[in-house]
Design an enzyme around this catalytic site. Sequence first.
Site, PDB file in Angstrom:
ATOM      1  N   GLY A  95      28.927 -31.838  52.415  1.00 40.23           N
ATOM      2  CA  GLY A  95      28.255 -31.993  53.713  1.00 40.23           C
ATOM      3  C   GLY A  95      29.145 -31.584  54.866  1.00 40.23           C
ATOM      4  O   GLY A  95      30.364 -31.743  54.789  1.00 40.23           O
ATOM      5  N   ARG A 156      27.163 -27.641  47.536  1.00 37.38           N
ATOM      6  CA  ARG A 156      27.701 -28.732  46.718  1.00 37.38           C
ATOM      7  C   ARG A 156      27.908 -28.324  45.259  1.00 37.38           C
ATOM      8  O   ARG A 156      27.915 -29.176  44.374  1.00 37.38           O
ATOM      9  CB  ARG A 156      26.761 -29.949  46.782  1.00 37.38           C
ATOM     10  CG  ARG A 156      26.723 -30.653  48.128  1.00 37.38           C
ATOM     11  CD  ARG A 156      25.992 -31.964  48.046  1.00 37.38           C
ATOM     12  NE  ARG A 156      25.863 -32.608  49.349  1.00 37.38           N
ATOM     13  CZ  ARG A 156      26.813 -33.345  49.912  1.00 37.38           C
ATOM     14  NH1 ARG A 156      27.945 -33.557  49.288  1.00 37.38           N
ATOM     15  NH2 ARG A 156      26.614 -33.886  51.096  1.00 37.38           N
ATOM     16  N   ASP A 187      35.025 -35.787  45.884  1.00 39.40           N
ATOM     17  CA  ASP A 187      34.638 -34.988  44.711  1.00 39.40           C
ATOM     18  C   ASP A 187      35.198 -33.566  44.803  1.00 39.40           C
ATOM     19  O   ASP A 187      35.690 -33.018  43.824  1.00 39.40           O
ATOM     20  CB  ASP A 187      33.104 -34.902  44.600  1.00 39.40           C
ATOM     21  CG  ASP A 187      32.506 -36.198  44.067  1.00 39.40           C
ATOM     22  OD1 ASP A 187      33.219 -36.911  43.324  1.00 39.40           O
ATOM     23  OD2 ASP A 187      31.349 -36.489  44.394  1.00 39.40           O
ATOM     24  N   LYS A 211      37.969 -33.920  54.150  1.00 38.41           N
ATOM     25  CA  LYS A 211      36.798 -33.904  55.030  1.00 38.41           C
ATOM     26  C   LYS A 211      35.755 -34.882  54.543  1.00 38.41           C
ATOM     27  O   LYS A 211      35.546 -34.988  53.348  1.00 38.41           O
ATOM     28  CB  LYS A 211      36.208 -32.485  55.031  1.00 38.41           C
ATOM     29  CG  LYS A 211      34.841 -32.380  55.619  1.00 38.41           C
ATOM     30  CD  LYS A 211      33.794 -31.780  54.680  1.00 38.41           C
ATOM     31  CE  LYS A 211      33.433 -32.633  53.518  1.00 38.41           C
ATOM     32  NZ  LYS A 211      32.172 -32.267  52.839  1.00 38.41           N
ATOM     33  N   THR A 212      35.131 -35.621  55.374  1.00 37.49           N
ATOM     34  CA  THR A 212      33.855 -36.303  55.137  1.00 37.49           C
ATOM     35  C   THR A 212      33.616 -37.306  56.250  1.00 37.49           C
ATOM     36  O   THR A 212      34.524 -38.083  56.600  1.00 37.49           O
ATOM     37  CB  THR A 212      33.730 -37.023  53.767  1.00 37.49           C
ATOM     38  OG1 THR A 212      32.482 -37.725  53.767  1.00 37.49           O
ATOM     39  CG2 THR A 212      34.833 -37.993  53.431  1.00 37.49           C
ATOM     40  N   ASP A 214      31.942 -39.769  55.965  1.00 36.55           N
ATOM     41  CA  ASP A 214      31.837 -41.103  55.369  1.00 36.55           C
ATOM     42  C   ASP A 214      33.121 -41.921  55.532  1.00 36.55           C
ATOM     43  O   ASP A 214      33.092 -43.140  55.416  1.00 36.55           O
ATOM     44  CB  ASP A 214      31.515 -40.999  53.867  1.00 36.55           C
ATOM     45  CG  ASP A 214      30.166 -40.350  53.614  1.00 36.55           C
ATOM     46  OD1 ASP A 214      29.494 -39.978  54.601  1.00 36.55           O
ATOM     47  OD2 ASP A 214      29.783 -40.204  52.443  1.00 36.55           O
TER      48      ASP A 214
HETATM   49  P1  FBP Z   1      30.353 -35.286  51.971  1.00 36.84           P
HETATM   50  O1  FBP Z   1      30.888 -36.445  51.192  1.00 36.84           O
HETATM   51  O2  FBP Z   1      30.181 -34.059  51.178  1.00 36.84           O
HETATM   52  O3  FBP Z   1      31.160 -35.062  53.213  1.00 36.84           O
HETATM   53  O4  FBP Z   1      28.887 -35.647  52.484  1.00 36.84           O
HETATM   54  C1  FBP Z   1      28.639 -36.847  53.113  1.00 36.84           C
HETATM   55  C2  FBP Z   1      27.202 -37.025  53.498  1.00 36.84           C
HETATM   56  O5  FBP Z   1      27.017 -36.730  54.847  1.00 36.84           O
HETATM   57  C3  FBP Z   1      26.774 -38.448  53.148  1.00 36.84           C
HETATM   58  O6  FBP Z   1      27.044 -39.330  54.169  1.00 36.84           O
HETATM   59  C4  FBP Z   1      25.328 -38.304  52.800  1.00 36.84           C
HETATM   60  O7  FBP Z   1      24.932 -39.242  51.842  1.00 36.84           O
HETATM   61  C5  FBP Z   1      25.272 -36.938  52.203  1.00 36.84           C
HETATM   62  O8  FBP Z   1      26.320 -36.197  52.759  1.00 36.84           O
HETATM   63  C6  FBP Z   1      23.972 -36.240  52.463  1.00 36.84           C
HETATM   64  O9  FBP Z   1      23.998 -35.045  51.754  1.00 36.84           O
HETATM   65  P2  FBP Z   1      23.084 -33.782  51.975  1.00 36.84           P
HETATM   66  O10 FBP Z   1      23.727 -32.967  53.025  1.00 36.84           O
HETATM   67  O11 FBP Z   1      23.177 -33.074  50.672  1.00 36.84           O
HETATM   68  O12 FBP Z   1      21.741 -34.270  52.347  1.00 36.84           O
END
Ligand code: FBP
Length: 560
Positions: A95, A156, A187, A211-212, A214
């Site tokens: 993400g 992803r 991951d 990065k994230t 979260d």
């Molecule tokens: P990353 O761990 O890849 O940074 O993504 C985090 C996130 O934003 C989460 O908070 C959320 O659950 C998920 O991506 C949503 O994913 P998508 O972009 O595939 O809808």
Amino acid sequence: MSTLEQTLTSMEKSNALLENTLRNQNVSSLALFQKEGTYQPASFKTSETLLNALEDDVKKTFPSIAQKQANQLLECIPSQDQVTGKKIAVLFSGGPASGGHNVVAGIKAVLGAANTLYGVKAGPKGLIEGDLFELNDDMVAEVLNLGGFDLLGSDRTKIKTPEQFEAVKNTVKTFNLDGIIVVGGDDSNTNAAFLAENLAETGCSVIGVPKTIDGDLQIGALLPISFGFDTATKIYSEMVGNILQDTPSSRKYWHFVKLMGRSASHVALEVALQTRPQLCFISEEVAAKKMSLNEIISECVDVIVSRSKQGKDYGVVLIPEGLIEFIPELKGLMSQLNDSIAQQDDSFNSLDFDEKKAKISPTLSSSLSQLFNSLPNAIQQQLLLERDSHGNVQVSQIPTELLLIEMIQNKLKEVAPEVKFSSNRHFFGYEGRCGAPSLFDSSYTFNLGLIAGSLAARAKSGYIAALSDLSDGGKAYAIPIPNLVVQEKRHGTTEMVIKKALVEMDSKAFKYFQSRRKDWAGSDKFTSPGPRQFWGPVANQVPFTVALNQGYSSLNFDFK
Ligand code: FBP
């Protein structure tokens, strides 16, 4: 066309006025990377900080990189010698998170004109397909200090099969790559270590950048936070603050706000500290106290009823995205569903809801089946949706806020039918991932790029770039990824993963929240912090949770 219309049309060709101004803002960077007005790759020395020895299984999984790394944390030091002729590629994985473009800018700056930087289009998939292009100075200057991952795109895809590794080797060969930098979450960084191991024989190094939004990729004091968290939580805090400000004005709504953050509740905790809502659940606490769904509902009902007695039929409840996975009874259900779905063949995802239910129901125990059937239909449907490429439920798609509202309504009818309860529900997630990075994220990511670029230029492999001491000058490190890896059960099999950093019950940030929340529930002590600021008194703030947990004496960052 009127003059104003012409002006507006001409503005479509470039960014917003604010973005144009931000693009020209200076970014603060560590002096150790600077030399005579330009940047130079750092060298690395072994740090005195000791890392734990590797488990045998981890050592066996990463034999080449683990042997070279020898459990040693590396510290960046200034270097006198230039690096030339290196070819490095950078990609975004997972993400989006604000600051990604500045990581690329940092890498480009530190490699300088004497080396080549390639951008990989659309994430790991682009690496497999060899979809690379050379990044020049203008392309990078164009996105400096701007949000999004649009310079490169992301996806992803998990690189895991021998064919995929072989395809990446071909890309390495075709472009003569000396290094690959993976900008990703837990991951993706685990994947970076596997890639590093698989590419060891080619001499191409692989580096990770944390990065994230979260915030669950944290490594104690060495890496207090992943990038993107600060910007996202500042954006959500503005939105939650605005809603809080609305409640005592309109005096008639309870707002249920689900906040992104797949698993950990760092985002919810940070937003709660910045805004002081009436209720905020922390998933990790729910798990630690083994709270049932009914207990969560009772807690909400108690606060709603007690505020109603004061004439306050309004308030805000923050719900972390991952809450549902931390409620023990639902966690058991989801884990069983993950395993059952992992055993289905590819056609499963194209079945309709009833067909999926018919296939999965017989695999559940009678108590789990009863629980599954007691959930609202919307929740059941989401629980059977396709898993992401890492085998996880897409919790961002599960309307937990709806589940709580429906159950609260039912309980109020039972225990306090006189209480007025009108609800609104929100999900703040995608709104916070791509905004122009906060000043902290701009500088932080540029420095992470300087570290990652230096590591790749110096042929270090299987490390994650890290920056510590954020309010005290900043210290640049390289942490060996195998030392972060543990074995965990994911979608039916045991896998090597970087352990997600969850909210700790004994952390200073959680304890502070715990000591204040009762007061916030009864009163209207909320605050509306406004938009993230690029100038002015609060522009330099780091996340409150980071400052509390790291024991900083101020909220401001400072990189020297
Ligand atoms: P990353 O761990 O890849 O940074 O993504 C985090 C996130 O934003 C989460 O908070 C959320 O659950 C998920 O991506 C949503 O994913 P998508 O972009 O595939 O809808």
